[in-house]
Design a protein around this motif. Structure first.
Motif, PDB file in Angstrom:
ATOM      1  N   TRP A  96      43.652  37.284  18.432  1.00 37.72           N
ATOM      2  CA  TRP A  96      42.406  36.848  19.076  1.00 37.72           C
ATOM      3  C   TRP A  96      42.012  35.461  18.593  1.00 37.72           C
ATOM      4  CZ3 TRP A  96      40.498  38.906  23.212  1.00 37.72           C
ATOM      5  CH2 TRP A  96      40.764  40.243  23.500  1.00 37.72           C
ATOM      6  N   SER A  97      41.633  34.605  19.515  1.00 34.77           N
ATOM      7  CA  SER A  97      41.177  33.270  19.125  1.00 34.77           C
ATOM      8  C   SER A  97      40.141  32.775  20.136  1.00 34.77           C
ATOM      9  CB  SER A  97      42.358  32.293  19.070  1.00 34.77           C
ATOM     10  OG  SER A  97      42.900  32.118  20.357  1.00 34.77           O
ATOM     11  N   PHE A  98      39.489  31.698  19.759  1.00 33.91           N
ATOM     12  CA  PHE A  98      38.468  31.083  20.616  1.00 33.91           C
ATOM     13  C   PHE A  98      39.072  29.806  21.180  1.00 33.91           C
ATOM     14  CE2 PHE A  98      36.340  33.662  17.496  1.00 33.91           C
ATOM     15  CZ  PHE A  98      35.386  34.329  18.242  1.00 33.91           C
ATOM     16  N   THR A  99      39.340  29.774  22.459  1.00 39.70           N
ATOM     17  CA  THR A  99      39.992  28.614  23.070  1.00 39.70           C
ATOM     18  C   THR A  99      38.924  27.671  23.612  1.00 39.70           C
ATOM     19  OG1 THR A  99      41.695  30.158  23.816  1.00 39.70           O
ATOM     20  CG2 THR A  99      41.766  27.919  24.715  1.00 39.70           C
ATOM     21  N   MET A 100      38.855  26.498  23.016  1.00 41.31           N
ATOM     22  CA  MET A 100      37.851  25.533  23.460  1.00 41.31           C
ATOM     23  C   MET A 100      38.328  24.786  24.700  1.00 41.31           C
ATOM     24  SD  MET A 100      35.060  25.376  21.814  1.00 41.31           S
ATOM     25  CE  MET A 100      34.458  23.758  22.329  1.00 41.31           C
ATOM     26  N   PHE A 101      37.380  24.300  25.462  1.00 41.82           N
ATOM     27  CA  PHE A 101      37.672  23.337  26.522  1.00 41.82           C
ATOM     28  C   PHE A 101      36.598  22.260  26.440  1.00 41.82           C
ATOM     29  CE2 PHE A 101      34.229  24.659  29.236  1.00 41.82           C
ATOM     30  CZ  PHE A 101      34.005  25.966  28.811  1.00 41.82           C
ATOM     31  N   GLU A 102      36.938  21.046  26.892  1.00 38.27           N
ATOM     32  CA  GLU A 102      35.977  19.931  26.857  1.00 38.27           C
ATOM     33  C   GLU A 102      35.330  19.851  25.473  1.00 38.27           C
ATOM     34  OE1 GLU A 102      35.636  17.770  29.115  1.00 38.27           O
ATOM     35  OE2 GLU A 102      36.173  18.663  31.039  1.00 38.27           O
ATOM     36  N   GLY A 137      30.426  29.788  21.438  1.00 39.81           N
ATOM     37  CA  GLY A 137      29.612  30.093  22.607  1.00 39.81           C
ATOM     38  C   GLY A 137      30.089  29.349  23.846  1.00 39.81           C
ATOM     39  N   ASN A 138      30.956  28.375  23.679  1.00 35.63           N
ATOM     40  CA  ASN A 138      31.491  27.613  24.819  1.00 35.63           C
ATOM     41  C   ASN A 138      33.001  27.793  24.910  1.00 35.63           C
ATOM     42  OD1 ASN A 138      28.940  26.635  24.780  1.00 35.63           O
ATOM     43  ND2 ASN A 138      29.482  24.491  24.898  1.00 35.63           N
ATOM     44  N   SER A 139      33.517  28.947  24.491  1.00 34.38           N
ATOM     45  CA  SER A 139      34.979  29.058  24.459  1.00 34.38           C
ATOM     46  C   SER A 139      35.470  30.244  25.278  1.00 34.38           C
ATOM     47  CB  SER A 139      35.450  29.221  23.013  1.00 34.38           C
ATOM     48  OG  SER A 139      35.005  30.461  22.525  1.00 34.38           O
ATOM     49  N   LEU A 140      36.765  30.211  25.568  1.00 36.57           N
ATOM     50  CA  LEU A 140      37.419  31.390  26.124  1.00 36.57           C
ATOM     51  C   LEU A 140      37.725  32.319  24.954  1.00 36.57           C
ATOM     52  CD1 LEU A 140      39.957  29.300  28.150  1.00 36.57           C
ATOM     53  CD2 LEU A 140      38.239  30.758  29.181  1.00 36.57           C
ATOM     54  N   HIS A 141      37.578  33.604  25.159  1.00 42.37           N
ATOM     55  CA  HIS A 141      37.953  34.565  24.123  1.00 42.37           C
ATOM     56  C   HIS A 141      39.352  35.055  24.498  1.00 42.37           C
ATOM     57  CE1 HIS A 141      36.418  37.971  21.331  1.00 42.37           C
ATOM     58  NE2 HIS A 141      37.286  37.184  20.779  1.00 42.37           N
ATOM     59  N   THR A 142      40.359  34.570  23.737  1.00 37.70           N
ATOM     60  CA  THR A 142      41.762  34.720  24.151  1.00 37.70           C
ATOM     61  C   THR A 142      42.516  35.628  23.191  1.00 37.70           C
ATOM     62  OG1 THR A 142      41.689  32.433  24.908  1.00 37.70           O
ATOM     63  CG2 THR A 142      43.881  33.404  24.649  1.00 37.70           C
ATOM     64  N   TYR A 143      43.362  36.496  23.746  1.00 35.12           N
ATOM     65  CA  TYR A 143      44.316  37.207  22.898  1.00 35.12           C
ATOM     66  C   TYR A 143      45.717  36.733  23.277  1.00 35.12           C
ATOM     67  CZ  TYR A 143      47.018  40.702  20.497  1.00 35.12           C
ATOM     68  OH  TYR A 143      47.905  41.306  19.657  1.00 35.12           O
ATOM     69  N   SER A 144      46.531  36.276  22.283  1.00 37.51           N
ATOM     70  CA  SER A 144      47.884  35.809  22.565  1.00 37.51           C
ATOM     71  C   SER A 144      48.827  36.268  21.459  1.00 37.51           C
ATOM     72  CB  SER A 144      47.895  34.276  22.663  1.00 37.51           C
ATOM     73  OG  SER A 144      49.225  33.814  22.663  1.00 37.51           O
ATOM     74  N   GLU A 145      49.935  36.919  21.847  1.00 31.91           N
ATOM     75  CA  GLU A 145      50.919  37.340  20.837  1.00 31.91           C
ATOM     76  C   GLU A 145      51.739  36.150  20.357  1.00 31.91           C
ATOM     77  OE1 GLU A 145      53.165  40.515  22.545  1.00 31.91           O
ATOM     78  OE2 GLU A 145      51.594  41.979  22.087  1.00 31.91           O
ATOM     79  N   THR A 146      51.894  35.116  21.202  1.00 31.09           N
ATOM     80  CA  THR A 146      52.752  33.976  20.851  1.00 31.09           C
ATOM     81  C   THR A 146      51.963  32.848  20.187  1.00 31.09           C
ATOM     82  OG1 THR A 146      52.371  32.976  23.009  1.00 31.09           O
ATOM     83  CG2 THR A 146      54.297  34.404  22.798  1.00 31.09           C
ATOM     84  N   GLY A 147      50.665  32.794  20.388  1.00 32.18           N
ATOM     85  CA  GLY A 147      49.903  31.604  20.006  1.00 32.18           C
ATOM     86  C   GLY A 147      50.074  30.547  21.077  1.00 32.18           C
ATOM     87  N   TYR A 148      49.349  29.459  20.974  1.00 30.73           N
ATOM     88  CA  TYR A 148      49.440  28.414  21.991  1.00 30.73           C
ATOM     89  C   TYR A 148      49.218  27.055  21.350  1.00 30.73           C
ATOM     90  CZ  TYR A 148      44.404  29.321  21.820  1.00 30.73           C
ATOM     91  OH  TYR A 148      43.121  29.529  21.397  1.00 30.73           O
ATOM     92  N   GLY A 149      49.699  26.015  22.045  1.00 27.90           N
ATOM     93  CA  GLY A 149      49.777  24.696  21.434  1.00 27.90           C
ATOM     94  C   GLY A 149      48.533  23.864  21.541  1.00 27.90           C
ATOM     95  N   TYR A 150      47.589  24.283  22.347  1.00 24.88           N
ATOM     96  CA  TYR A 150      46.406  23.447  22.565  1.00 24.88           C
ATOM     97  C   TYR A 150      45.674  23.239  21.246  1.00 24.88           C
ATOM     98  CZ  TYR A 150      41.749  22.167  24.137  1.00 24.88           C
ATOM     99  OH  TYR A 150      40.546  21.551  24.305  1.00 24.88           O
ATOM    100  N   ALA A 151      45.615  21.984  20.816  1.00 23.43           N
ATOM    101  CA  ALA A 151      45.045  21.704  19.505  1.00 23.43           C
ATOM    102  C   ALA A 151      43.528  21.701  19.562  1.00 23.43           C
ATOM    103  CB  ALA A 151      45.547  20.361  19.012  1.00 23.43           C
ATOM    104  N   VAL A 152      42.930  22.508  18.772  1.00 21.41           N
ATOM    105  CA  VAL A 152      41.482  22.568  18.659  1.00 21.41           C
ATOM    106  C   VAL A 152      41.152  22.173  17.239  1.00 21.41           C
ATOM    107  CG1 VAL A 152      39.481  24.090  18.794  1.00 21.41           C
ATOM    108  CG2 VAL A 152      41.426  24.469  20.294  1.00 21.41           C
ATOM    109  N   GLU A 153      40.031  21.480  17.038  1.00 19.93           N
ATOM    110  CA  GLU A 153      39.707  21.034  15.687  1.00 19.93           C
ATOM    111  C   GLU A 153      39.657  22.225  14.747  1.00 19.93           C
ATOM    112  OE1 GLU A 153      36.069  18.851  15.156  1.00 19.93           O
ATOM    113  OE2 GLU A 153      36.496  18.593  13.039  1.00 19.93           O
ATOM    114  N   LYS A 154      40.441  22.151  13.666  1.00 25.89           N
ATOM    115  CA  LYS A 154      40.440  23.174  12.606  1.00 25.89           C
ATOM    116  C   LYS A 154      40.547  24.581  13.205  1.00 25.89           C
ATOM    117  CE  LYS A 154      38.893  19.820   9.735  1.00 25.89           C
ATOM    118  NZ  LYS A 154      38.661  18.721  10.620  1.00 25.89           N
TER     119      LYS A 154
END
Ligand SMILES: NC(=O)c1ccc[n+]([C@@H]2O[C@H](COP(=O)([O-])OP(=O)(O)OC[C@H]3O[C@@H](n4cnc5c(N)ncnc54)[C@H](O)[C@@H]3O)[C@@H](O)[C@H]2O)c1
Length: 364
Positions: free
Chosen positions: A284-290, A260-277
Motif C-alpha cells: 500500500w502506498s500514497f501515489t501523489m499527482f501534481e 489527502g491529495n493522493s491515490l491510495h494504491t496497492y502494488s505488488e511490484t512497486g512503481y517508478g513514479y518518484a515522489v518526494e521521500k
C-alpha cells in the motif's frame, strides 16, 4: 520588462522544482543556471531548456538579462550568494531557512534594501492551495477566534550529505523543517508577534549520521492568545507527511497536504513514479499527482515574479525569514536550557553562529 529574466543558482533537488515551477509562469523566462559541477549543470540546462549555464554563479550575475535569481544552494551559502546577487542588482528569492544566523539575516536584508532589490523568502506552504483555502476560512471567520494551530512535516531524513553536517546546515530537523511550521503559524494568524518558545528535541534514530536533532516538538505562543505546535521529524518511516490543524472558537479544519491529495494504491511490484521521500512503493502506498502544484511551488514563483514585474512588496519577505530564524534560535535554546525562551531572543555571542550550537553545548 515584459517577462522577468530568471537565473537559477544550484542544480539539484530544489532547483529542479524551481525550474519546473518557473516553466509554468507566463511572465517569467529562464535565462541561466549556475552550479559548480559542470557535467551536472550542463545536463540540468539541457533538461530544462535553459539557454546559458555556468559553474560560477558570479558569471550568471553578470548577465543583464537576469532580473531575478532563485537560490537552491546549501544553507551556509545563502547569505554570501544573496549579498553578491543584490550587489549585482538582482532581486533574490532565497530558499528556507533564510540563512545560518541573525547577523547574516540582517546583512541580507540591509544589502538588498541598499541596492534597491527585493529579498523574497521562499516558504511554499503560504502558496499551497489547500493551506491557502484554510487561510481563507480563518480570514472570513469561519473558525471563529483561532487559539491553536498544529503543523507537522515528517519523513525519514534528507537526501544530501550537507543537511546532516550541522556546521553546514546550522541544525537538524528543527532548522530544516521547523521553519515551515513557524512561517505557517505566522502567516495563518496574520503575522502577530511570537512571545515565547518551548521545545523538546533529540537525536532518536540517526545518532551514527548526525549530531543534529532528528525529531522535535516545538510550542510557540503568539500575541493574541494563539499557540502553534510544530512536529518535525527526520526519523519517521513510511513516506513524507505534511499536515495542519487549525482550531478556533467556532470551528476546526484539518488539512492533510499530501495523503489527502493522493491515490491510495496497492502494488505488488512497486512503481517508478518518484515522489518526494516516498519510502517504498510496494504494497500500500500514497501515489501523489501534481505534487509541485499541491505544495504551491509554481504559484509561489508566479507571485514572486509578479512582485518584480509590478514592483510590489513580496508576500513573504526577508524580514519574515528573519522572524522564523529567531524562533529557531529560541527553540534550540529552550531545548538546551529546559525552559521557555521569551522573544525577542538574542543568542549569547558564543552561540550566535548557528541555531544548534547552544543545544550541542548542552549535550557535551
Ligand atoms: N522549500 C522546500 O521545501 C525545500 C526543499 C528542499 C530544499 N530546500 C532548501 O533549498 C536549499 C538547497 O537544498 P537542496 O535540497 O536543493 O540541496 P541539494 O544538495 O540537492 O543541492 C544543492 C545545490 O547547491 C549547489 N551548490 C553548492 N555550492 C554551490 C556554489 N558555490 N554555487 C552554486 N551552487 C552551489 C550544488 O551543486 C547543488 O546543485 C536548502 O537551503 C534547502 O533547505 C527547500
Amino acid at each position: 520588462m515584459e517577462k522577468v529574466g530568471v537565473g537559477i543558482i544550484g542544480s539539484q533537488f530544489v532547483s529542479s522544482i524551481h525550474a519546473e515551477a518557473f516553466a509554468q509562469v507566463p511572465h517569467a523566462r529562464l535565462v541561466a543556471v549556475a552550479s559548480p559541477n559542470e557535467a551536472h549543470v550542463r545536463e540540468f540546462a539541457g533538461k530544462h531548456q535553459i539557454p546559458r549555464w555556468f559553474t560560477d554563479y558570479r558569471a550568471l550575475l553578470d548577465l543583464s538579462e537576469v532580473d531575478l535569481v532563485v537560490l537552491g544552494v546549501p544553507n551556509w551559502l545563502h547569505c554570501q550568494v544573496t549579498v553578491d546577487a543584490a550587489r549585482a542588482g538582482k532581486h533574490v528569492i532565497c530558499e528556507k531557512p533564510l540563512c545560518l544566523n541573525l547577523r547574516e539575516a540582517d546583512t541580507m536584508i540591509a544589502t538588498c534594501k541598499e541596492q534597491g532589490v527585493k529579498l523574497m523568502y521562499a516558504e511554499e506552504l503560504c502558496f499551497a492551495p489547500k493551506y491557502v483555502r484554510l487561510k481563507q476560512l480563518v480570514d472570513e471567520g469561519a473558525l471563529g477566534k483561532v487559539y491553536l494551530l498544529k503543523q507537522a512535516e515528517k519523513h525519514d531524513g534528507p537526501h544530501s550529505p550537507w543537511f546532516w553536517d550541522v556546521t553546514q546546515s546550522g541544525g537538524g530537523v528543527t532548522m530544516d523543517m521547523g521553519c515551515h511550521a513557524f512561517e505557517f503559524f505566522r502567516w495563518i494568524l496574520g503575522r502577530p508577534r511570537a512571545l515565547d518558545v518551548y521545545a523538546q528535541m533529540d537525536t532518536y534514530v540517526w545518532k551514527e549520521r548526525t549530531r543534529g536533532d532528528d525529531d522535535a516538538t516545538i510550542i510557540v505562543n503568539f500575541e493574541g492568545q494563539a499557540t502553534g505546535v510544530a512536529e518535525e521529524s527526520w526519523a519517521k518511516k513510511g513516506g513524507m507527511d505534511d499536515r495542519a490543524e487549525v482550531y478556533g472558537s467556532a470551528g476546526v479544519s484539518y488539512a492533510d497536504l499530501l495523503r489527502g491529495n493522493s491515490l491510495h494504491t496497492y502494488s505488488e511490484t512497486g512503481y517508478g513514479y518518484a515522489v518526494e521521500k516516498a519510502g517504498s512503493t510496494r504494497g500500500w502506498s500514497f501515489t501523489m499527482f501534481e505534487e509541485s502544484w499541491n505544495y504551491g511551488f509554481p504559484q509561489e514563483m508566479a507571485a514572486f515574479a509578479a512582485c518584480v514585474l509590478n514592483d510590489t512588496p513580496p508576500p513573504v519577505s526577508g524580514e519574515d525569514g528573519r522572524a522564523v530564524l529567531e524562533i529557531i534560535f529560541a527553540a534550540y535554546a529552550s531545548a538546551a536550557l529546559g525552559k521557555k525562551i521569551a522573544l525577542p531572543y538574542t543568542p549569547p555571542p558564543e552561540y550566535a553562529q548557528r541555531p544548534i550550537d547552544i543545544w550541542l553545548a548542552s549535550r557535551d
